[in-house]
Every structure is written in C-alpha cells, then in structure tokens.
Design an enzyme around this catalytic site. Sequence first.
Site, PDB file in Angstrom:
ATOM      1  CB  SER A 197       3.923   5.788   7.109  1.00  0.00           C
ATOM      2  OG  SER A 197       3.481   5.752   5.764  1.00  0.00           O
ATOM      3  CG  ASN A 220      -0.362   0.714   2.419  1.00  0.00           C
ATOM      4  OD1 ASN A 220      -0.455   1.941   2.534  1.00  0.00           O
ATOM      5  ND2 ASN A 220       0.311  -0.034   3.291  1.00  0.00           N
ATOM      6  CG  PHE A 242      -0.400   9.339   6.830  1.00  0.00           C
ATOM      7  CD1 PHE A 242      -0.308   7.982   7.085  1.00  0.00           C
ATOM      8  CD2 PHE A 242       0.624  10.177   7.310  1.00  0.00           C
ATOM      9  CE1 PHE A 242       0.762   7.456   7.796  1.00  0.00           C
ATOM     10  CE2 PHE A 242       1.690   9.662   8.025  1.00  0.00           C
ATOM     11  CZ  PHE A 242       1.767   8.301   8.260  1.00  0.00           C
TER      12      PHE A 242
HETATM   13  C1  LIG Z   1      -3.540  -0.590   3.646  1.00  0.00           C
HETATM   14  C2  LIG Z   1      -2.660  -0.343   4.838  1.00  0.00           C
HETATM   15  C3  LIG Z   1      -2.686   0.896   5.464  1.00  0.00           C
HETATM   16  C4  LIG Z   1      -1.876   1.140   6.583  1.00  0.00           C
HETATM   17  N1  LIG Z   1      -1.928   2.358   7.185  1.00  0.00           N
HETATM   18  C5  LIG Z   1      -1.185   2.576   8.306  1.00  0.00           C
HETATM   19  C6  LIG Z   1      -1.269   3.802   8.996  1.00  0.00           C
HETATM   20  O1  LIG Z   1      -2.030   4.699   8.632  1.00  0.00           O
HETATM   21  N2  LIG Z   1      -0.484   3.971  10.097  1.00  0.00           N
HETATM   22  C7  LIG Z   1       0.361   3.001  10.562  1.00  0.00           C
HETATM   23  O2  LIG Z   1       1.039   3.195  11.571  1.00  0.00           O
HETATM   24  N3  LIG Z   1       0.437   1.818   9.933  1.00  0.00           N
HETATM   25  C8  LIG Z   1      -0.311   1.579   8.827  1.00  0.00           C
HETATM   26  N4  LIG Z   1      -0.227   0.379   8.191  1.00  0.00           N
HETATM   27  C9  LIG Z   1       0.723  -0.635   8.710  1.00  0.00           C
HETATM   28  C10 LIG Z   1       0.055  -1.615   9.645  1.00  0.00           C
HETATM   29  O3  LIG Z   1      -0.455  -0.986  10.790  1.00  0.00           O
HETATM   30  C11 LIG Z   1       1.068  -2.710  10.073  1.00  0.00           C
HETATM   31  O4  LIG Z   1       2.101  -2.087  10.822  1.00  0.00           O
HETATM   32  C12 LIG Z   1       1.687  -3.407   8.885  1.00  0.00           C
HETATM   33  O5  LIG Z   1       0.745  -3.619   7.854  1.00  0.00           O
HETATM   34  C13 LIG Z   1       2.278  -4.749   9.285  1.00  0.00           C
HETATM   35  O6  LIG Z   1       1.296  -5.590   9.832  1.00  0.00           O
HETATM   36  P1  LIG Z   1       0.523  -6.730   8.982  1.00  0.00           P
HETATM   37  O7  LIG Z   1       1.575  -7.545   8.291  1.00  0.00           O
HETATM   38  O8  LIG Z   1      -0.282  -7.474   9.993  1.00  0.00           O
HETATM   39  O9  LIG Z   1      -0.312  -6.007   7.992  1.00  0.00           O
HETATM   40  C14 LIG Z   1      -1.013   0.121   7.074  1.00  0.00           C
HETATM   41  C15 LIG Z   1      -1.007  -1.138   6.439  1.00  0.00           C
HETATM   42  C16 LIG Z   1      -1.819  -1.379   5.343  1.00  0.00           C
HETATM   43  C17 LIG Z   1      -1.772  -2.733   4.687  1.00  0.00           C
END
Ligand SMILES: Cc1cc2nc3c(=O)[nH]c(=O)nc-3n(C[C@H](O)[C@H](O)[C@H](O)COP(=O)(O)O)c2cc1C
Length: 371
Positions: free
Chosen positions: A200, A129, A133
């Site tokens: 991010s 992604n 924000f």
């Molecule tokens: C579509 C999407 C949007 C995300 N937006 C944010 C965000 O706004 N702020 C943030 O700290 N992490 C964001 N993340 C990261 C997730 O919180 C997480 O740290 C990351 O995806 C790893 O975890 P996962 O493998 O379980 O997805 C986003 C992840 C995805 C896939």
Amino acid sequence: MAAHLPGALVDAAYDAVGRPVLFRLGGGDPEVAHETTLDWLAWWGRTPARRAILELAFGSQGRPVDVAGIRFAGPVGLAAGMDKDARALMAWARLGFSHVEFGTVTGRPQPGNPQPRMYRLKDSHGVINRMGFNNAGSAAIAARLELAGIRRGNLAAGMPVGVSIGKTKVVPLADAVEDYLSSLRRLVHLVDYLAVNVSSPNTPGLRSLQGAEELSGLVRSLVAEAAVQAEESAQSALGPVPVFVKIAPDLEWSAIDEALEVCEAAGAAGVIATNTTLTRDGLAPQDRPTGAQAGGLSGAPLTARALDVVSYVTRHTSLPVIGVGGIMTADDARAMLQAGAALVQLFTGFIYRGPGLVRDINALSGLTERD
Ligand SMILES: Cc1cc2nc3c(=O)[nH]c(=O)nc-3n(C[C@H](O)[C@H](O)[C@H](O)COP(=O)(O)O)c2cc1C
C-alpha cells in the site's frame, strides 16, 4: 436450477439506477457511496432469506479452481480494501465472488487518513485513494468473524475467506514484524489464507518492506508462526494457513525478481499482483488529478501495467499468482488468466460495472450457474 435475473437486466439496472444513485450520494463523496454499499450488503447478508434473494438476483459461479490447497468455486474474488472490517461478510459469495479478502487490518485499530481520501476519476474509470488502513483492528475483526461462526475451512461465509494484514501506522518500521504477527495470531484459525500487504502506498515506509532483506524477515516470521499455530491448533490436519504476499505495480523488474526469490525461499504460498500505483499514466484529460489527490491509483489506468506485472510474475515463479488491477471487463480478466493468474480479484471494476462484471467473468471461465 435457480432462475437468476437475466444478466442484461442486472447490467441495465446498475447502469440506469445503481451507479448514478451511488455516485450522487453524499454530494458525490465516494466514501459515502462505499459505506452505504457495505451497509446495504451487510443488511442483505444478515438472514438466510435475504441471502437467498441476493443469490437469486446476482448469483453465478465459474469453473472451480484449486490454489494453495483451497478450493475456490470460481475465478473471481473481491480485492482487499472493499470490506476492510468484514462487515458484509455473508453477502459477497451471493454476488458470485469465489472469495473475499477482508482488511487490510492492522495490529491496532486506527482511523486512517483525514477525509477526503478517495476520489473517482470518472472519465478514466479510475479511483485514487489514500485511505491509510482505516480499520477496527485485528482483534475486533477476529471477534466479528467468530461471532459469524466463520472458522478456517468451514466455508460459513459461503466461500473461502482471506484477510489482508498490514502495519499499524504508529508502530515503527523496526517493530513491523511483531505488529503483523499479532494480527496473524488473532486471525489464523479463522481464515483460509493470509495476505501480507507490503504494497500500500498510503502507510509511510510500508513499501520498503518489499526490499529483499525486510521481506525475507517478515515472510519467514509469518510462515513460521503459522506453522507453530497450526501445530497447536485443533485444526492441525489442515496444516499451516497459506501466506500470500501482495506486491506493488511500481517495482522495477529486478525488485520483482528479488521479491519472488524471497517469497519462494521463505515459504509463501503465492503472490498477489498488484496493489494501486503511484503513477498517473493513462488518465483522461478531464481527470488530470490535482495536487490534493495524493494516493494510489486503481481501475482502467492500471489495467495494462497490472497485466504486464502479472505476466512477468507468472513467468518468473512457480508460485500461484492472484491477478488484480484494472480488471474492468471480462476480457481484462481473461487476459490475466491467460497470462497465468490462477485467480483474479476486483475492486474498481466492481464500482463502475457492479455485480454484472462478476457474472461475466464467471461466465467466461466456463459458466455453470449455481443450482
Ligand atoms: C479505496 C481503496 C482501498 C483499498 N484498500 C486496500 C487495502 O486495504 N489493502 C490492499 O491490499 N489493497 C487495497 N486496495 C487495492 C485493491 O485491493 C487493488 O489491489 C487495487 O485497487 C487494484 O485493483 P482494481 O484496479 O481492481 O481496483 C484498495 C483500493 C481502493 C480503490
């Protein structure tokens, strides 16, 4: 004890119907599936009767955990980015989550990057992604929480809530601290913890705020302001709101050492590890991303690296650690917890596995189903 749907049925329904339908929505556009899920959950969360049905179908609870002075009903929370604008705020606890991190929200509302900006890597069980924000801004989120009766410490959402704060894209890096502070001031009385997002990959320059000097200035300012706000507030007995710092998985060990030192010295309450990665390791051949798929990678390709980082962080700090990144099975969560994480969070695993994953993680933490 409430009779919940048998776990196998929830899994089978998600595998047979939930995921295939969601993955086909909008011609396979993941953002359409995401928006539809949020609309659906917001609807189900709107009345006590609907919430009770959600709870009956999906509710589960693990072993309670105390972190940074907050009691969490179980070990697994919803990671930042899923519910950026706190739209489904009354639903998540009923799916078995012990907390949710809304946001990332920024000082000013902003649309995020142009679409498409989210891609499923199905064979790898990953997501890329570059949302950037997209959010309604911290003032609007604060108004939404207030309207829902959510205040710090009152558990009106059925669980503690955190909010992730980040920098507005058009605000220059030099003015970043003031942008974060504006969000803190609006939200500090409403949420149980704050997460400072400096990791991010989708806001230009944001990750440079993980550098020792920049991070120190930012976290010290936020912690100091949280203390001032606590003193001036009717909730002063609660003390200052805890401030967590979320780090990237792509930092060198030495940079992690520096960041941890800064977090401890600046009074952070804990560390969230990790955000998405810019690397493209561990992808299935069919998923080799095209140049168009710039952004942060999450899900199964991140599992090993996130666990390495969490293991490293827990060995190098006494601060509590929230482990996130590539938790796709209950065993992945167990590994994070055994590596010393106090709590875990999910994002991509929830997309691929649905609510059954939350239940499985709660079960392994010493299941006591919610009565
Ligand atoms: C579509 C999407 C949007 C995300 N937006 C944010 C965000 O706004 N702020 C943030 O700290 N992490 C964001 N993340 C990261 C997730 O919180 C997480 O740290 C990351 O995806 C790893 O975890 P996962 O493998 O379980 O997805 C986003 C992840 C995805 C896939």
